[in-house]
Scaffold this active site. Structure first.
Site, PDB file in Angstrom:
ATOM      1  CG  HIS A 141      -1.664   1.326   1.460  1.00  0.00           C
ATOM      2  ND1 HIS A 141      -2.593   1.507   0.541  1.00  0.00           N
ATOM      3  CD2 HIS A 141      -1.742   2.368   2.245  1.00  0.00           C
ATOM      4  CE1 HIS A 141      -3.370   2.692   0.775  1.00  0.00           C
ATOM      5  NE2 HIS A 141      -2.717   3.196   1.874  1.00  0.00           N
ATOM      6  CE  LYS A 162      -0.140   6.194   1.377  1.00  0.00           C
ATOM      7  NZ  LYS A 162      -1.197   6.428   2.543  1.00  0.00           N
ATOM      8  CG  ASP A 180      -4.941   2.612  -3.262  1.00  0.00           C
ATOM      9  OD1 ASP A 180      -4.803   3.089  -2.242  1.00  0.00           O
ATOM     10  OD2 ASP A 180      -5.560   1.542  -3.630  1.00  0.00           O
ATOM     11  NE  ARG A 246      16.040  19.520  15.430  1.00  0.00           N
ATOM     12  CZ  ARG A 246      16.358  20.709  16.289  1.00  0.00           C
ATOM     13  NH1 ARG A 246      16.003  20.507  17.442  1.00  0.00           N
ATOM     14  NH2 ARG A 246      16.227  21.665  15.437  1.00  0.00           N
TER      15      ARG A 246
END
Length: 320
Positions: A141, A162, A180, A246
Site C-alpha cells: 500500500h 501520499k 494506492d 534532525r
C-alpha cells in the site's frame, strides 16, 4: 501452486522469436524455470544431470558438434532430450536445424523456435523475460513515483497525503508509476521492481476530486510502466511529542521481497512543502551514494571544532 509462463506468451512478447516447427504444439507448453540450458554434454551422451524442464538453446557450438555425429547417434541423443517436461528447443543465429532434431521433436510434440540473433543475446533476453514473470510478487500500500530518476516509494497511513504529495511531484515534472497499490517483485539480489496493477495503470485517487488519469492530464511523459525501488519514504502525521531525526545519523531499512531498501521517515505538517522536502531527500540520498554525505561533514566539522577548542584550553592552562 507452481508459477508458469505460457510458451505462446513468450513468443508473442519477443519479436526476435520465430517458430520453425511445431506451431500446433505451442498452446500446450509452459515454462516453470527462468534458467536457459545449452545441452553440450548431452550431445556426448551424458544425461546424469540433464535439466529437462528448461528451454534447450542450441548455438553455433552445439550445432557444429552435432554435425560431426552420425545419424543414429543424433537420433538417440535428440530422442532422449525430448521429454514431457521440455518446453521447446531454440536454435540461434538462424542456423540449420539438424534433421534428426526435427524428427525427434515432432515425434515428442515439442516446438522448435529460432532467431537470427546471437546465442548470448537470445539467452539474455529469454532469461530476463522469464525471471520477471516467474518472480514471487507482493503488493504494498503506497505510491511509487520516479523522482530525479530514482524510484521512490511513498508509504504511510491512509489520509496522510501520499497521493496529494505525488500529484505535486508529477506537476513538477516527475513521473507516476503506481498509486494506492504497488505490485513489487525481486528482479535480482539487489533490485526490487514496482509497477501498477493493470486496473490502476496511470490512475490516481485524489480525495475531493476522485479518480484522475495522469497520462490524459499531464501527457505520456508523466507516467512510467515500472521502476526499481531505490528509496522508501514513510510519511507520518506530525507529533509534537515524537523525537524526529534532525541530523541524519539514523538509518533504517525496509525489507521488500528479501531486499533491504533504505527508508527515511518524514513528518507531515500543515505549512511544510512536502514536494520540496521529498525532492531534497532524493537528491541527498543520491549524493550519499556518490560519497557526499552532509551528515559526515557536519560530524567531522564538529570533531575538528572540539579538538581545536581542547587544544586552545590546554594552551591557556599552560600559560596560567
Amino acid at each position: 501452486m507452481v508459477k508458469a509462463v505460457k510458451l505462446k506468451n513468450l513468443i508473442r512478447d519477443n519479436k526476435i522469436i520465430r517458430v520453425a516447427q511445431g506451431k500446433q504444439y505451442i498452446d500446450n507448453k509452459e515454462i516453470i524455470v527462468s534458467d536457459i540450458y545449452r545441452p553440450g554434454l548431452e550431445l556426448t551422451g551424458y544425461f546424469d544431470f540433464y535439466p529437462k524442464q528448461r528451454i534447450q538453446l542450441l548455438g553455433r557450438t552445439e550445432i557444429s558438434y552435432a554435425a560431426r555425429l552420425d545419424h543414429d547417434s543424433l537420433i538417440r541423443v535428440f530422442t532422449k532430450m525430448c521429454t514431457l517436461e521440455t518446453p521447446c528447443f531454440f536454435v540461434s543465429r538462424s542456423l540449420r536445424i539438424p534433421r534428426e532434431l526435427k524428427e525427434a521433436a515432432e515425434q515428442a510434440k515439442i516446438p522448435i523456435l529460432t532467431s537470427s540473433e546471437s546465442t548470448t543475446y537470445v539467452s539474455s533476453i529469454l532469461t530476463e523475460y522469464l525471471r520477471e514473470r516467474l518472480a514471487v510478487r507482493d503488493t504494498i500500500h503506497g505510491v511509487l513515483v520516479e523522482v530525479k530518476g530514482l524510484g521512490v516509494l511513498l508509504t504511510g497511513d491512509s489520509g496522510v497525503g501520499k497521493s496529494e504529495t505525488a500529484l505535486g511531484l508529477i506537476h513538477r515534472g516527475h513521473r507516476l508509476i503506481a498509486d494506492d497499490r504497488v505490485d513489487v517483485y525481486q528482479k535480482d539480489v539487489e533490485t526490487v521492481m514496482g509497477e501498477a496493477p493493470q486496473i490502476l495503470k496511470h490512475l490516481m485517487e485524489i480525495r475531493g476530486i476522485g479518480i484522475i488519469n495522469v497520462m490524459d492530464l499531464f501527457g505520456v511523459g508523466a507516467v512510467k510502466r515500472r521502476a526499481s525501488i531505490r528509496l522508501v519514504i514513510k510519511l507520518v502525521n506530525w507529533d509534537n511529542t515524537a523525537n524526529y531525526d534532525r541530523l541524519g545519523f539514523e538509518e533504517s531499512k525496509r525489507n521488500i521481497c528479501n531486499v533491504e531498501i533504505p527508508q527515511i521517515t518524514i513528518p507531515v505538517k500543515v505549512g511544510r512543502n512536502m514536494e520540496d522536502i521529498i525532492e531534497i531527500a532524493t537528491m541527498n540520498f543520491r549524493a550519499k551514494k556518490w560519497g557526499y554525505d552532509a551528515t559526515k561533514t557536519f560530524d567531522n566539522n564538529l570533531t575538528n571544532l572540539i579538538s581545536a577548542n581542547s587544544k586552545k584550553d590546554l594552551a591557556e592552562d599552560k600559560n596560567k
